[in-house]
Design a protein around this motif. Sequence first.
Motif, short mmCIF file in Angstrom:
data_model
loop_
_atom_site.label_atom_id
_atom_site.label_comp_id
_atom_site.label_asym_id
_atom_site.label_seq_id
_atom_site.Cartn_x
_atom_site.Cartn_y
_atom_site.Cartn_z
N LEU C 360 21.15 34.10 37.72
CA LEU C 360 21.79 35.35 37.32
C LEU C 360 22.40 35.90 38.60
O LEU C 360 21.69 36.14 39.59
N ARG C 361 23.73 36.05 38.61
CA ARG C 361 24.42 36.40 39.85
C ARG C 361 24.54 37.90 40.02
O ARG C 361 24.54 38.65 39.04
N ARG C 362 24.73 38.29 41.26
CA ARG C 362 24.92 39.72 41.55
C ARG C 362 26.20 40.23 40.93
O ARG C 362 26.29 41.37 40.50
N GLU C 363 27.23 39.37 40.91
CA GLU C 363 28.52 39.77 40.37
C GLU C 363 28.41 39.78 38.85
O GLU C 363 28.40 38.73 38.21
N ARG C 364 28.32 40.98 38.28
CA ARG C 364 27.98 41.08 36.86
C ARG C 364 29.22 41.17 35.97
O ARG C 364 29.37 42.10 35.16
N ALA C 365 30.15 40.27 36.17
CA ALA C 365 31.31 40.17 35.29
C ALA C 365 31.69 38.70 35.21
O ALA C 365 31.46 37.94 36.16
N PRO C 366 32.24 38.26 34.07
CA PRO C 366 32.42 36.83 33.87
C PRO C 366 33.70 36.26 34.47
O PRO C 366 33.82 35.05 34.61
N ASN C 367 34.67 37.11 34.80
CA ASN C 367 35.96 36.53 35.15
C ASN C 367 36.52 37.05 36.47
O ASN C 367 37.73 37.10 36.66
#
Lengths: 172, 435, 521
Positions: C360-367
């Motif tokens: 689960l990445r820190r960057e919480r958006a898929p694109n």
Amino acid sequence: MSGTATPGAVHHQPYRPVFVGEGRTALEALFPHYPTRQACLLPALWLVQEARGWIAPEAIGEVATVLGLTPAYVRGVVTFYTMYHTHPVGRHFIQVCTTTPCSICGAEEVVRALLQHTGCGELGATSPDGRFTVIEVECLGACGFATPLLIDDDFIEGVTPERVAGILQGYK
Amino acid sequence: MGYPHPSHPLERPLLSRHFGDAGARSFDGWVKRGGYQGLKKALGMTRAQVIEEVTNSGLRGRGGAGFPTGLKWSFMPREVTRPHYLVCNADESEPGTFKDREIIRWTPHQLLEGCVVAAHAIGAERIYIYIRGEFTTEYRILKTAVAEAYHGGVLGANVFGSGQRIDVVVHRGAGAYICGEETAMMNSLEGRRGNPRIKPPFPAQAGLWACPTTVNNVETLAAAAHIVREGAAWHKALCRGNPRSTGTKLFSVCGHVQRPGNYEVVMGTPMKDLIFEMCGGMPMGRRLKAVIPGGSSVPIMNAAEVEDCLLDYEGIVARGSMLGSGGMIVMDDSTDLVYQVMRLARFYAHESCAQCTQCREGTAWTVRILERILAGKGRREDLDLLLDLADNMTGKTICVLSDSCAAPVVSAIRKFPEEFEAYLSRSRAPVTVAV
Amino acid sequence: MTQDLVSVTIDGVTLQVPKGTSIIEAAKQAGVLVPHYCYHPALPSPAVCRMCLVEVEKAPKLMPACVTTVVEGQVVHTDSAEARRARTAVLEFLLINHPLDCPICDQAGECELQDYVFQEGRGGSRYGDYAKRYNPVEEFGPDVLYVPNRCILCTRCVRFMEDVAGSPVLNVSERGDRAYIGIDPGQLLDHPWAGNVVDLCPVGSLISRDFLHKARAWELDKTASVCSGCSQGCNTMIDTRDNTVVRLRPRPNLEVNRHFMCDHGRMHYRWMNRGDRIEAPLVREGERHHATDWDHALQRLGALLGSARRVVLLASGAASVESLGLLRRATRKATVTAAVQIPMAEDPDQPLAGVPNLALRRERAPNGAGARLLGYTAGWDEALNAAAAAEVVVLLDVALTEAEARQVGATAHLILMGTHEGQVLGSAELVLPVTNTAEEGGCFVNRDARVQRYQQARQAPGMARPAWWVAAGAGGGDAATAAEAFDLVARDVAALAGLRHADLGLTGRIAGAAAPAGAGA
């Protein structure tokens, strides 16, 4: 039924760690015998049971910590082996064999005598005075000398219902 | 502590020669009785020579499977690139069997000598003796013997001055029949639940901690030292029946005989001699009904099958059962076989490790059906159901525990249908399980 | 290569598979599903359920297909009388203690025990009148319930926690038919990836509290999608019931997430069902917004975008490649400052220990990666500042703070392409309803530059349209489908060169590494 003991009359004491001082020394003496800490699990559990009479939930945590395992893992192992007590038991723990070779020689009568003379009433229960717990176990490996009892660490063979009362005298 | 009987003339005491002789228990006592000569001889031989000697002797595993010992040893890698382990199986738990216990109890150094011979043969520096937790007395005896052996130079960094290092660790089990199965034993030694492993890989490839490992029974190892000392030809000559079964074998006889105990006879000795001569036959006025000859996991024999049966691997197979561990449960005509089969099934249900579906569920179900029959509530179709379950429990699982539960059930129904019929027809009074 | 292949015949189909392949996997390639419970391709095989026993010619007994590897010339029968009989027996053994509570069980309809019993189990029970084993339901963790009576001891959950999650909080306790899955009393099944045990459980023994009683399996529609919870891009299946998203589950992609997804992603779906949606295009007249039709709205939008020389684009990190790309095309004549909004978690990445490069990445958006490829590279504040000098500011599915709204609305024409009413600003000249991820098809580019497709799982509310459709209609290009939109965008962007929508499949392609067309899979 056979199996491990059910909760008895013995009251919970505050938990005292086993692996300090001499206990720690005994534990560390195991380490060179095995290439992994995990392999020390069965002997470490024996150390706990020898020191405390049973393996309390806190002890499971302590063993897990000293061996680098998780409590859930240790619990899975403890419950696999019927000789580890996960509940407090009487001062004297009596295991009586009722597997076929002993059964055909009258082991069930010995069980009845034990339940009567200890006052336990039923298998797995601890006597009201906290003195005895009796459980039925599968084959103790003394089939030629039916019926065998294992009282604490004492292996007693050729037990008949008549001998039971006398044998129990030796365990206060 | 049960005391051994004096040797019977029909016996050939070799491993049991010093049973009852408390003086044989100590290191000095053992040496005085000619002990450790086999080991000294083995250390003067190469690994391959020891294996060859044992292979030629015809020695087969005494724990139950009867696998040729020398062949098993030869599976170990020739080059020792990782630790090799020897595990001595002293988890004797097969109902009816109590021979290894007696070897340890009276002659612990006999076992240690065999262990070190085998360790030398397979290139192992470390031996684990896995002893069942219930053998409290034997555990203490063995621990003492190991300490003596270190002191006497049999164990440690320089075994008898050979420059070879061999250590022994005595490991206590904690109440699990299945740990007598070699892969379950390895899991238990590693600090896991005693679940049998899938084979392959076989222990000689990847055993304890994925290293090459050999597991041998106590009696097998004890015999190995004698073979090295006396030579393969001597052992091979110990044979009264099939030439593929050689040496002496300890039979534990229990149940309805006058003199239960351990008897050591040459392979091929008639079963009748053992039961009726050496053990004195049935109690007064009783007749033989059935024998379970190889520990509880093998088919039950009836009296007719006992009649002309020879005590060796092939002889017992020819009479519908197996030699197994040599634990012989003798039952006279007072025995309620349905009840005893239920007892056996209960044993296996209690000991199932819970891995395989057929075993976990099938053993317990078998018990319930047998209890129902005993309670006088059996149905005709219960026997077919038991046989069908037994078939579904045979040859389908990782280990043979569920097969072992099925074997006595099937053989009892096939050979003693009248016992079941008595309950099914309500002509016999119902029995509730006593305890 | 050929020496690494072995030839094997399974149920009459002869095929070549790599050496070391298990019979069960080889059978899949032959189009044969060998029934099984304990086996799972992402876990070590214990071969304990004994359901996958098959007949192998020349073998003395039935062999477990999950741990038996193929050998040259082997002939396997998975459906011989003996193999079927063994499976029927296993099913019967499993059912003696398994309750027949399918009518109230969440797993019914997607239960492997139910399926196989229906397929080849016995018609009736021979177990008779004995009571089944009973143990009470336990709460294993915040979302996972254990119903021990239904457990068939396949141990997938134990192995997942031990071997994949690296957090052995579950165990097998006791033995024989008394055995059950245990948890340490002092611990919870609250690992960030723990929810996978619910998917792994072949029966209704481990169930999700979140999904409990929401739907019967046969009422669900399933749509392949990509998780929008972070930049990892785990492949998912969106389960909808009557146009409502009720559950997300992982969809296998060996390159990205194997068979797993994290609990954050799994629970990240409620926004897809929001009710406060913008349902019609709105134009501002004076102080008020009035609904209009798309023809009028697109005309206004086209006019604004076509004439502006300085444009600021502020887009959500969950907008598709197609939407972001066509918006760029629609504004290609202007000087554009484009920025993407990506929530950043304070916690570090939360990896799944047993799977490389899965967290689960820190960057919480898929694109985020897709947006950057398409030139949305300005800093957020930088873009907000640029708005002062811009003629048009387009907001794509973002909600501005009050301060931000004041900043961008001061001078420029403000256009909102939004999904819900909370995003609507009084100062917006045009408010255009767009679809959310569940309501459209499109692509995301994950952190490893993998371009992955997702499909439409539910109908869009009202007049909402995909943002790429809106941009296309305002001069972005001629695209009637997401596929056409993607291909248009890919033509313009170096990193996407050579990638065609039709080639992406359901497991995606790496941007910048695309094989030339026709080079084969």
